[in-house]
Design a protein around this motif. Sequence first.
Motif, short mmCIF file in Angstrom:
data_model
loop_
_atom_site.label_atom_id
_atom_site.label_comp_id
_atom_site.label_asym_id
_atom_site.label_seq_id
_atom_site.Cartn_x
_atom_site.Cartn_y
_atom_site.Cartn_z
N PRO A 328 79.91 9.19 28.56
CA PRO A 328 80.77 8.19 28.63
C PRO A 328 80.22 6.93 27.83
O PRO A 328 79.08 6.71 27.82
N PHE A 329 81.33 6.22 27.14
CA PHE A 329 80.72 5.21 26.48
C PHE A 329 80.89 3.80 27.10
O PHE A 329 79.92 2.93 26.81
N LYS A 355 72.14 10.49 27.64
CA LYS A 355 72.98 9.38 28.15
C LYS A 355 73.48 9.92 29.58
O LYS A 355 73.77 11.06 29.56
N GLU A 356 73.53 8.97 30.48
CA GLU A 356 73.96 9.36 31.55
C GLU A 356 75.20 8.97 31.81
O GLU A 356 76.01 8.29 30.92
N GLY A 357 75.98 9.34 33.11
CA GLY A 357 77.24 8.94 33.54
C GLY A 357 78.05 10.28 33.48
O GLY A 357 79.47 9.97 33.65
N THR A 358 77.80 11.52 33.23
CA THR A 358 78.55 12.51 33.39
C THR A 358 78.24 13.36 34.71
O THR A 358 76.99 13.43 35.03
N LEU A 359 79.32 13.64 35.44
CA LEU A 359 79.38 14.51 36.61
C LEU A 359 79.70 15.84 36.39
O LEU A 359 80.79 16.20 35.85
N VAL A 360 78.84 16.86 36.57
CA VAL A 360 78.95 18.24 36.37
C VAL A 360 78.96 18.73 37.76
O VAL A 360 77.78 19.01 38.19
N GLU A 361 80.26 19.35 38.23
CA GLU A 361 80.12 20.06 39.71
C GLU A 361 81.06 21.15 39.94
O GLU A 361 82.44 21.02 39.32
N ARG A 381 69.10 15.35 32.89
CA ARG A 381 68.91 14.99 34.22
C ARG A 381 69.43 13.94 34.79
O ARG A 381 69.29 13.66 36.07
N HIS A 382 69.72 12.81 34.00
CA HIS A 382 70.10 11.68 34.51
C HIS A 382 71.62 11.59 34.77
O HIS A 382 71.94 10.70 35.45
N ASN A 383 71.88 12.74 34.54
CA ASN A 383 73.55 13.02 34.90
C ASN A 383 73.51 13.89 36.27
O ASN A 383 72.58 14.10 36.72
#
Length: 471
Positions: A328-329, A355-361, A381-383
């Motif tokens: 995400p930006f 870049k962080e901010g992605t949720l993968v579930e 790993r920051h996501n």
Amino acid sequence: MFSRLLAAGLAGGLALFVLPSPGAEDALTALQRSGARGSGRADVAESGRNGAMGAPAAAGWGSIDETAAIPTVPRVPGLPFLQDLINAAPAGSLLKLDPGRYSGPVVVNKSLTIDGQGAVTVDGGGKGTVFVLDANQAVVRGLHLTNSGSSHDSDDACLNVRGDHNVIEDLRIDDCLFGIDLKKSNDNVVRGNYIRSKPFDLGTRGDSLRLWYSHRNLIAGNVIEDSRDMVAWYSNDNRYLDNAARRSRYSIHFMFAANNLVEGNRFYDNAVGVYVMYSGGGAIRNNLFSHANGPTGMAVGFKEASDVVVEGNEIVYCGVGVGLDMSPFEPDSTITIRANRIAYNGVGVSFLADKEGTLVEGNVFEGNLTQVALGDAGSARHNVWRGNYWDDYQGFDRDRDNVGDRPHELYAYADQLWMEVPYARLFRNAPMMEMLDFLERLAPFSTPVLLLRDDRPVFEKSRASSERAGQ
């Protein structure tokens, strides 16, 4: 150290020059004013270029804000002139056409219901646009529109729409540069149509269905084949439901567009499935993406996009399942990738940057050559990685709660080489690369990079996922 030396050797003698892209700050402010949350680039004049979005100055009716002129001369001699019948029909009436072939061009500038009952062909004579709907609350149904011009400068199309609250359904559109072109047209229904472009090379075909500054339209149950793109520019709150697209470039390409819904569609053999660019909001749900291959093959892609949900999709046999480029930006925004089956792709999820901010579930990752890849030397790993099924999970479930007893950790060993050096991708599955990867896992030459950590990996995929996979 060994990996770095090998990377340098592969890259030796090769250079890649990339021109920097212009900044996005000014366009972002404009997009936020118009309701599109996301970043963008300055709005540039587009007329005169292939696939232009600007005012069609060379079209037969002038610029986008001018009234379309009523045609007086048919383009195909010897055929009945459909415009004469439309001129004679009172506003608000039903015009049920006799079966046969009619000559265009046609301009409808009043509320009419035009029904060809699937037995009427309108021939554009190979010049300009075949049919212009410049009205509100009209219905165009059951026509075969064909043989437009081939000029990108004038946006030659089978159907150009400039009105609100219209219904466009059960049309067959072929041998046209652009299929259905909506400009500043809101709250329309485009349903059950078949669209096919002219038989040109992929880059010079027109777009199958294009929205330009058009909001709250329903695009449902259409079949699109052998066109270029389905695009939405500066167009918000549209719904794309239960469409099928085959053998095109972009199944759907959003640019500067907010809060659009893509649900229940089937996208086969396109270069790219859905690409969200400089846009924000919306969802991509319960679609099938298959065989998006080639050098740019990707099922779902993001470029400087924010707050989009990717959920419940079947993503199989693609070059890249989900690709994220600076997304995400926006600060404090997310990209959510949830409950998808991402299987048998070259790369399951690809991040161009750390870049962080992605949720993968709650996703199923199986059969991918590479589950997760990074475009640089960073890590994903920051996501947030939570509750996914990984077919390469190395652990047990001794308490039988269907959660692995140990976290799933994915490291980059020698396979990091092809991520860092694009030219090495050619050798990704070569025996030498496989041997290097095996040796590094056995006795690493350098410290491997932890790409991700899923603390609660699912041990067995759900029955629904197995049924979707046909197992």
